[in-house]
Motif scaffolding. Structure first.
Motif, PDB file in Angstrom:
ATOM      1  N   MET A   1      43.981 -13.918  68.057  1.00  0.00           N
ATOM      2  CA  MET A   1      44.059 -12.691  67.284  1.00  0.00           C
ATOM      3  C   MET A   1      45.023 -11.732  67.959  1.00  0.00           C
ATOM      4  O   MET A   1      44.984 -11.549  69.182  1.00  0.00           O
ATOM      5  N   THR A   2      45.911 -11.152  67.195  1.00  0.00           N
ATOM      6  CA  THR A   2      46.898 -10.232  67.743  1.00  0.00           C
ATOM      7  C   THR A   2      46.930  -8.957  66.914  1.00  0.00           C
ATOM      8  O   THR A   2      46.525  -8.926  65.752  1.00  0.00           O
ATOM      9  N   GLU A   3      47.416  -7.874  67.533  1.00  0.00           N
ATOM     10  CA  GLU A   3      47.701  -6.635  66.816  1.00  0.00           C
ATOM     11  C   GLU A   3      48.995  -6.086  67.380  1.00  0.00           C
ATOM     12  O   GLU A   3      49.087  -5.799  68.576  1.00  0.00           O
ATOM     13  N   THR A   4      49.999  -5.966  66.512  1.00  0.00           N
ATOM     14  CA  THR A   4      51.346  -5.596  66.938  1.00  0.00           C
ATOM     15  C   THR A   4      51.922  -4.592  65.951  1.00  0.00           C
ATOM     16  O   THR A   4      51.617  -4.639  64.759  1.00  0.00           O
ATOM     17  N   ILE A   5      52.760  -3.685  66.444  1.00  0.00           N
ATOM     18  CA  ILE A   5      53.505  -2.772  65.572  1.00  0.00           C
ATOM     19  C   ILE A   5      54.981  -3.161  65.620  1.00  0.00           C
ATOM     20  O   ILE A   5      55.553  -3.323  66.704  1.00  0.00           O
ATOM     21  N   ARG A   6      55.576  -3.324  64.447  1.00  0.00           N
ATOM     22  CA  ARG A   6      56.967  -3.738  64.339  1.00  0.00           C
ATOM     23  C   ARG A   6      57.675  -2.848  63.317  1.00  0.00           C
ATOM     24  O   ARG A   6      57.046  -2.058  62.618  1.00  0.00           O
ATOM     25  N   THR A   7      58.981  -3.022  63.190  1.00  0.00           N
ATOM     26  CA  THR A   7      59.758  -2.323  62.171  1.00  0.00           C
ATOM     27  C   THR A   7      60.656  -3.315  61.462  1.00  0.00           C
ATOM     28  O   THR A   7      61.016  -4.355  62.005  1.00  0.00           O
ATOM     29  N   VAL A   8      61.011  -2.971  60.218  1.00  0.00           N
ATOM     30  CA  VAL A   8      61.910  -3.792  59.423  1.00  0.00           C
ATOM     31  C   VAL A   8      62.787  -2.859  58.603  1.00  0.00           C
ATOM     32  O   VAL A   8      62.364  -1.749  58.246  1.00  0.00           O
ATOM     33  N   GLN A   9      63.997  -3.285  58.310  1.00  0.00           N
ATOM     34  CA  GLN A   9      64.917  -2.476  57.511  1.00  0.00           C
ATOM     35  C   GLN A   9      64.840  -2.870  56.036  1.00  0.00           C
ATOM     36  O   GLN A   9      64.739  -4.052  55.713  1.00  0.00           O
ATOM     37  N   ASN A  10      64.893  -1.867  55.180  1.00  0.00           N
ATOM     38  CA  ASN A  10      65.089  -2.076  53.746  1.00  0.00           C
ATOM     39  C   ASN A  10      66.166  -1.108  53.300  1.00  0.00           C
ATOM     40  O   ASN A  10      65.883   0.041  52.954  1.00  0.00           O
ATOM     41  N   GLY A  11      67.412  -1.545  53.348  1.00  0.00           N
ATOM     42  CA  GLY A  11      68.512  -0.641  53.044  1.00  0.00           C
ATOM     43  C   GLY A  11      68.542   0.505  54.036  1.00  0.00           C
ATOM     44  O   GLY A  11      68.547   0.296  55.253  1.00  0.00           O
ATOM     45  N   ALA A  12      68.506   1.736  53.536  1.00  0.00           N
ATOM     46  CA  ALA A  12      68.542   2.917  54.397  1.00  0.00           C
ATOM     47  C   ALA A  12      67.192   3.244  55.006  1.00  0.00           C
ATOM     48  O   ALA A  12      67.089   4.151  55.834  1.00  0.00           O
ATOM     49  N   ALA A  13      66.145   2.543  54.611  1.00  0.00           N
ATOM     50  CA  ALA A  13      64.797   2.813  55.109  1.00  0.00           C
ATOM     51  C   ALA A  13      64.470   1.912  56.294  1.00  0.00           C
ATOM     52  O   ALA A  13      64.843   0.735  56.329  1.00  0.00           O
ATOM     53  N   SER A  14      63.775   2.486  57.271  1.00  0.00           N
ATOM     54  CA  SER A  14      63.229   1.734  58.397  1.00  0.00           C
ATOM     55  C   SER A  14      61.712   1.835  58.302  1.00  0.00           C
ATOM     56  O   SER A  14      61.146   2.937  58.390  1.00  0.00           O
ATOM     57  N   ILE A  15      61.047   0.706  58.085  1.00  0.00           N
ATOM     58  CA  ILE A  15      59.622   0.702  57.801  1.00  0.00           C
ATOM     59  C   ILE A  15      58.848   0.162  58.996  1.00  0.00           C
ATOM     60  O   ILE A  15      59.056  -0.975  59.431  1.00  0.00           O
ATOM     61  N   ALA A  16      57.965   1.001  59.527  1.00  0.00           N
ATOM     62  CA  ALA A  16      57.069   0.588  60.604  1.00  0.00           C
ATOM     63  C   ALA A  16      55.805   0.001  59.990  1.00  0.00           C
ATOM     64  O   ALA A  16      55.310   0.495  58.970  1.00  0.00           O
ATOM     65  N   TYR A  17      55.299  -1.033  60.614  1.00  0.00           N
ATOM     66  CA  TYR A  17      54.077  -1.648  60.097  1.00  0.00           C
ATOM     67  C   TYR A  17      53.282  -2.262  61.227  1.00  0.00           C
ATOM     68  O   TYR A  17      53.824  -2.686  62.258  1.00  0.00           O
ATOM     69  N   ARG A  18      51.977  -2.300  61.031  1.00  0.00           N
ATOM     70  CA  ARG A  18      51.066  -2.960  61.967  1.00  0.00           C
ATOM     71  C   ARG A  18      50.751  -4.345  61.429  1.00  0.00           C
ATOM     72  O   ARG A  18      50.574  -4.525  60.222  1.00  0.00           O
ATOM     73  N   VAL A  19      50.681  -5.327  62.310  1.00  0.00           N
ATOM     74  CA  VAL A  19      50.262  -6.680  61.948  1.00  0.00           C
ATOM     75  C   VAL A  19      48.970  -6.977  62.688  1.00  0.00           C
ATOM     76  O   VAL A  19      48.893  -6.825  63.912  1.00  0.00           O
ATOM     77  N   LEU A  20      47.969  -7.383  61.948  1.00  0.00           N
ATOM     78  CA  LEU A  20      46.655  -7.656  62.511  1.00  0.00           C
ATOM     79  C   LEU A  20      46.200  -9.028  62.041  1.00  0.00           C
ATOM     80  O   LEU A  20      46.319  -9.345  60.862  1.00  0.00           O
ATOM     81  N   GLY A  21      45.684  -9.851  62.958  1.00  0.00           N
ATOM     82  CA  GLY A  21      45.157 -11.132  62.537  1.00  0.00           C
ATOM     83  C   GLY A  21      45.623 -12.282  63.381  1.00  0.00           C
ATOM     84  O   GLY A  21      46.263 -12.089  64.424  1.00  0.00           O
TER      85      GLY A  21
END
Length: 277
Positions: free
Chosen positions: A5-25
């Motif tokens: 089981m892991t919990e990590t925060i990452r970012t991804v680009q969508n055009g001009a947007a930079s989206i932060a997200y948590r991944v759990l599981g």
């Protein structure tokens, strides 16, 4: 093999947007991946207990912050549903493994989840609607949202608005005095006005799980079968007693118990079929 089981925060680009997200599981390629999209003006903290239950059940859970919240950035002017859907889809696609992908929306987030399913049908194996509205609702409920999110309104009025629109009897609405983002609400409402209905309404072709709180005023008894009428036979309708519009926060264990077997059934072929049209 034991899953980690892991919990990590990452970012991804969508055009001009930079989206932060948590991944759990669980880590690894085999787990189904799902993305949870929050309701109007709110972020993924509302899914905290639900996400933990889903991860414990073997799912890899992606929790993006909408642009303008947390560490997510991007234009809020001149955007539409497809821009917001692209943010969520980018996070989901970055994490999807061999186990398939499901997109989940809560309230306003259902519109964005449906747009993801429409725009990226090759990515989405299932679509889950949590507390989706039934098409139309009384003006007093829209007013309740305005009062609930207004930090300058008297606290007792805000709590009354939350009880009216979001929380069933016996649930404490006080935590939802926090967590609102007014600029995001304005952008989301403008995005709805700017988006052509025909560009997203069909919601792709994936099977749909429609989970409704029996005390949700945005989905009264007469509208309970709204999505069955719109999209049958793709839709499975499930109800949760003792829950209103804040459904995933009010009843996370019950919602997870409905979602988990439905999602796992998508993998083994026993779930509802895709619409091939």
């Amino acid at each position: 093999m034991t899953t980690t089981m892991t919990e990590t925060i990452r970012t991804v680009q969508n055009g001009a947007a930079s989206i932060a997200y948590r991944v759990l599981g669980p880590s690894g390629e085999a787990a189904p991946t799902l993305c949870l999209i929050a309701s109007t003006g709110r972020g993924p903290d509302d899914f905290r207990h639900l996400a933990e239950a889903l991860a414990t059940g073997g799912l890899r859970v992606v929790l993006p912050w909408p642009r303008g919240m947390g560490d997510s950035t991007g234009p809020l002017e001149d955007i539409d549903f497809h821009d917001l859907a692209g943010d969520a889809a980018a996070a989901l696609a970055a994490e999807k493994g061999a186990g398939g992908a499901v997109v989940v929306g809560h309230a306003y987030g259902c519109w964005i989840a449906r747009t993801v399913a429409q725009d990226r049908p090759e990515l989405i194996d299932g679509l889950v609607l949590l507390a989706a509205g039934g098409g139309k609702w009384p003006a007093q409920l829209s007013r309740a949202i305005e009062v609930a999110m207004d930090p300058d309104a008297p606290e007792d009025e805000r709590l009354a608005a939350l009880r009216l629109g979001f929380f069933a009897e016996g649930h404490d609405p006080r935590p939802w005095l926090q967590g609102w983002n007014g600029a995001l609400v304005g952008a989301q409402r403008a995005a709805r006005t700017r988006t052509e209905r025909d560009s997203w309404w069909t919601s792709g072709r994936a099977p749909v799980l429609d989970v409704v709180g029996l005390q949700d005023p945005f989905r009264p008894a007469g509208a309970r079968d709204f999505y069955l009428r719109e999209f049958a036979p793709r839709v499975t309708l499930a109800t949760v007693d003792g829950a209103s519009h804040a459904l995933p926060d009010e009843k996370p264990a019950e919602v997870a118990a409905l979602m988990l077997p439905w999602i796992h059934a998508l993998r083994d072929g026993s779930g509802p079929e895709r619409n091939q049209d």
